[in-house]
Design an enzyme around this catalytic site. Sequence first.
Site, PDB file in Angstrom:
ATOM      1  N   ASN A 111       0.693  -1.134   0.004  1.00 51.99           N
ATOM      2  CA  ASN A 111       0.046  -0.186  -0.004  1.00 51.99           C
ATOM      3  C   ASN A 111       0.807   1.212  -0.087  1.00 51.99           C
ATOM      4  OD1 ASN A 111       0.518  -0.742   2.574  1.00 51.99           O
ATOM      5  ND2 ASN A 111      -1.029   0.306   3.490  1.00 51.99           N
ATOM      6  N   GLU A 139       0.549   5.276   0.506  1.00 51.60           N
ATOM      7  CA  GLU A 139      -0.307   6.336   0.985  1.00 51.60           C
ATOM      8  C   GLU A 139       0.125   7.714   0.663  1.00 51.60           C
ATOM      9  OE1 GLU A 139      -0.769   5.553   5.370  1.00 51.60           O
ATOM     10  OE2 GLU A 139      -2.218   3.833   4.733  1.00 51.60           O
ATOM     11  N   CYS A 193      -4.158   0.858  -2.421  1.00 57.00           N
ATOM     12  CA  CYS A 193      -4.003  -0.297  -1.882  1.00 57.00           C
ATOM     13  C   CYS A 193      -2.939  -1.402  -2.402  1.00 57.00           C
ATOM     14  CB  CYS A 193      -5.300  -1.132  -1.861  1.00 57.00           C
ATOM     15  SG  CYS A 193      -6.719  -0.461  -1.060  1.00 57.00           S
ATOM     16  N   GLU A 224      -3.050  -4.317  -3.240  1.00 60.92           N
ATOM     17  CA  GLU A 224      -3.537  -5.413  -4.499  1.00 60.92           C
ATOM     18  C   GLU A 224      -3.653  -4.464  -5.671  1.00 60.92           C
ATOM     19  OE1 GLU A 224      -4.892  -4.824  -1.208  1.00 60.92           O
ATOM     20  OE2 GLU A 224      -5.989  -6.510  -0.704  1.00 60.92           O
ATOM     21  N   CYS A 270     -10.320  -4.739  -0.166  1.00 64.88           N
ATOM     22  CA  CYS A 270     -11.332  -3.739  -0.320  1.00 64.88           C
ATOM     23  C   CYS A 270     -12.114  -3.861  -1.751  1.00 64.88           C
ATOM     24  CB  CYS A 270     -11.050  -2.474  -0.362  1.00 64.88           C
ATOM     25  SG  CYS A 270     -10.107  -1.450  -1.764  1.00 64.88           S
ATOM     26  N   CYS A 330     -10.442  -2.856  -4.773  1.00 66.86           N
ATOM     27  CA  CYS A 330      -9.354  -3.988  -5.452  1.00 66.86           C
ATOM     28  C   CYS A 330     -10.214  -5.064  -5.908  1.00 66.86           C
ATOM     29  CB  CYS A 330      -8.541  -4.313  -4.299  1.00 66.86           C
ATOM     30  SG  CYS A 330      -7.383  -3.007  -3.682  1.00 66.86           S
TER      31      CYS A 330
HETATM   32  N1  THU Z   1      -5.399  -1.116   2.216  1.00 65.58           N
HETATM   33  C1  THU Z   1      -4.853  -2.087   1.373  1.00 65.58           C
HETATM   34  O1  THU Z   1      -3.718  -1.995   0.875  1.00 65.58           O
HETATM   35  N2  THU Z   1      -5.745  -2.997   0.875  1.00 65.58           N
HETATM   36  C2  THU Z   1      -6.984  -3.105   1.102  1.00 65.58           C
HETATM   37  O2  THU Z   1      -7.730  -4.288   0.577  1.00 65.58           O
HETATM   38  C3  THU Z   1      -7.724  -2.503   2.382  1.00 65.58           C
HETATM   39  C4  THU Z   1      -6.750  -1.440   2.669  1.00 65.58           C
HETATM   40  C5  THU Z   1      -4.696  -0.381   2.684  1.00 65.58           C
HETATM   41  C6  THU Z   1      -5.151   1.118   2.352  1.00 65.58           C
HETATM   42  C7  THU Z   1      -4.412   1.988   3.315  1.00 65.58           C
HETATM   43  O3  THU Z   1      -3.152   2.376   3.096  1.00 65.58           O
HETATM   44  C8  THU Z   1      -4.409   1.196   4.651  1.00 65.58           C
HETATM   45  O4  THU Z   1      -4.462  -0.342   3.850  1.00 65.58           O
HETATM   46  C9  THU Z   1      -5.390   1.404   5.690  1.00 65.58           C
HETATM   47  O5  THU Z   1      -6.740   1.433   4.980  1.00 65.58           O
END
Ligand code: THU
Length: 165
Positions: free
Chosen positions: A62, A64, A73, A75, A112, A115
Amino acid sequence: MTEHEIKINFKSCNTISDLSIAGQQLCAEAVKAQEGSHSPYSKFRVGAALRLQSGKIICGSNQENVAYPSGLCAERVAFFNWGANHSDDPIEAMAVTASTDEFELTHPVASCGACLQVMAEYEKKQNKPIEIILFCNNGPVWVMKGVESFLPFLFFEKGLVKAES
Ligand code: THU
């Protein structure tokens, strides 16, 4: 009005050592991928690893951003890398894991909706489901056959065209 029920199937086991060797290797790469996580805001590190038909493994984590919606994310970082650079080599399986120093995760984190929608696009493109392995440091391992286990009412391209009469 009629009531309907949809059942989904998934497998679970206690630890990743209950998986096949290929599954264990994929999980190890997902764990390693977390090192690339840029998550100063959530402090939640997510790693995703895709095993391709050739045996190659590609990863994502991930990413940010201070402008929160600009982040992505793990994925989708992995999937878009595949779409851009490896799409002639079908995806067989994806392993996803997450960790944080803030608390202990005792259950796998499910991908999520955004994704899953991206995953659906690529399952469609390669005409083959992608096995999903979800796990965390201290909890069960869940294995799903493909994106339809998560999204039985998936939006697909027939939704974009007028139904044939
Ligand atoms: N996140 C993912 O990388 N994959 C997901 O399917 C759900 C959330 C990350 C996004 C963000 O950087 C952190 O988790 C918190 O939501």
